[in-house]
Design a protein around this motif. Structure first.
Motif, short mmCIF file in Angstrom:
data_model
loop_
_atom_site.label_atom_id
_atom_site.label_comp_id
_atom_site.label_asym_id
_atom_site.label_seq_id
_atom_site.Cartn_x
_atom_site.Cartn_y
_atom_site.Cartn_z
N HIS A 114 0.82 -1.22 0.00
CA HIS A 114 0.00 0.00 0.00
C HIS A 114 0.85 1.27 0.00
O HIS A 114 0.39 2.34 0.38
N THR A 238 -4.12 5.28 6.04
CA THR A 238 -4.17 4.35 4.89
C THR A 238 -4.19 2.91 5.39
O THR A 238 -4.98 2.09 4.93
N LYS A 242 -7.16 0.28 4.73
CA LYS A 242 -6.91 -0.93 3.92
C LYS A 242 -7.09 -2.21 4.74
O LYS A 242 -7.44 -3.25 4.20
#
Ligand code: AMP
Length: 351
Positions: A114, A238, A242
């Motif tokens: 990611h 993030t 995720k």
């Protein structure tokens, strides 16, 4: 929404569970703890508990039948246990996130996928693989057990090729990660709260100082350049998104040359967030309750610059001294025996 008056189930009986319970009770929730023994810190603050091992499905079923929502205070609760409970009641965070954060290789691979920087790393499942891996990563490097490591346990620094054999044998595991040694300027962490609808709220980055591999002090705020603050918060958000976290995600980073490099993450309240109990608009424990119950997330504003000091082992015997300090807030976990390295309590002070 899980309304006040409902019962929150907590897997694990340690100090994090105790502080989750106390925050939940303040909001009018009942708390039911699943733990091994009745004298564990979280069991001491609620009359509702089920005692058992994490593979005892009969006891787990009794626990699940007694609660409205389940969270955890220990990230190594077996994935199978969470999957079993999830058939019966909502479990936050879920098994998929735990599966990743329980394994250092899976965790760092996930971060890299990611776009989040990590130290260089390789897996080693034998002494030969360790020898080859160290040649590729370079010296110095750090070797750690992939699973179950905490407070600097299950890891060794390799500074010389002749350290390799001893490092491997000290791990007592055949599943290790080799990491490039990061010459960091600071260690920081960010805690993010996330609700099931995706709403997130991050705490400001804080600086962590370790002693013998155990967190010793947290300094708030971390006093970084605003771009580093922003990079750490963005990376933590993030990861929370995720991983589809519902609850809290704590992410530890190294700061080196104005970059943030992820070290590890935990989907639960974190020792570096204990300052929030006294010097933040909303404590991390209350925020966890808000997140898993679908309540509005609270403000994460710092009310005063502060520091948190862990009381480890014998240091807890100094507790009375802190009561005489006007801006010190003492928290003790109710553990009867102060063994070396054991977290007995902490103190939050204005800095
Ligand atoms: P961990 O259990 O991974 O959080 O590691 C415990 C402590 O060891 C960290 O807080 C760092 O101080 C140090 N450490 C771990 N990994 C590294 C690394 N790759 N480079 C430098 N120091 C490390």
């Amino acid at each position: 929404m899980i309304p006040t008056g409902s019962t929150i189930g907590i897997l694990g009986g340690g100090q994090l569970g105790r502080m989750i319970a106390q925050a939940a009770q303040r909001l009018g929730y009942n708390v039911h703890v699943y733990a091994n023994a009745a004298d564990e810190p979280a069991c001491l603050v609620t009359p509702f508990r089920t005692l058992g091992e994490f593979d005892d499905e009969a006891q787990l079923k009794i626990f699940a039948d007694s609660v409205d929502v389940i969270t955890l205070e220990w990230e190594n609760v077996p994935v199978k246990t969470l999957e079993f409970l999830a058939e019966l009641k909502p479990v936050h965070p879920g098994a998929a996130a735990l599966k990743i954060t329980q394994d250092r290789i899976a965790e760092k691979t996930f971060a890299k996928t990611h776009g989040i920087a990590t130290p260089a790393f390789l897996q080693a499942k034998s002494l030969d693989e360790l020898r080859n891996g160290v040649m590729k990563i370079g010296i110095p490097c750090v070797v750690k057990t992939c699973r179950m490591g905490y407070d600097g346990k299950g890891q060794a620094i390799i500074r010389d090729l002749k350290d390799i054999d001893a490092a491997w044998h000290s791990l007592k595991s055949d599943d290790a990660i080799i990491e490039g040694f990061v010459p960091f300027e600071k260690e920081i962490s960010v805690i993010v709260a996330r609700r099931a609808d995706g709403m997130m709220q991050a705490y400001p980055p804080v600086e962590n100082r370790h002693c013998n591999g155990i967190l010793d002090e947290t300094h708030v705020p971390a006093q970084l350049h605003t771009t580093i603050d922003a990079a750490a918060i963005t990376a933590a958000k993030t990861l929370a998104e995720k991983l589809d976290i519902v609850g809290l995600l704590a992410v530890e980073f190294f700061v080196v040359q104005s970059n943030v490099i992820m070290n590890e993450m935990a989907p639960r309240p974190h020792n570096s967030g204990h300052w929030t109990m006294d010097f933040c608009a909303t404590s991390q424990f209350e925020q966890l309750v808000r997140a898993i119950c679908g309540l509005p997330l609270g403000s994460t504003a710092i009310t005063a610059p502060c520091m948190m000091k862990n009381l480890i082992g014998d240091a807890a015997y100094d507790w009375q001294a802190y009561l005489n300090e006007p801006h010190a807030h003492l928290h003790l976990y109710g553990k009867s025996e102060a063994r070396p390295g054991r977290k007995m309590g902490h103190v939050n002070k204005k800095s």
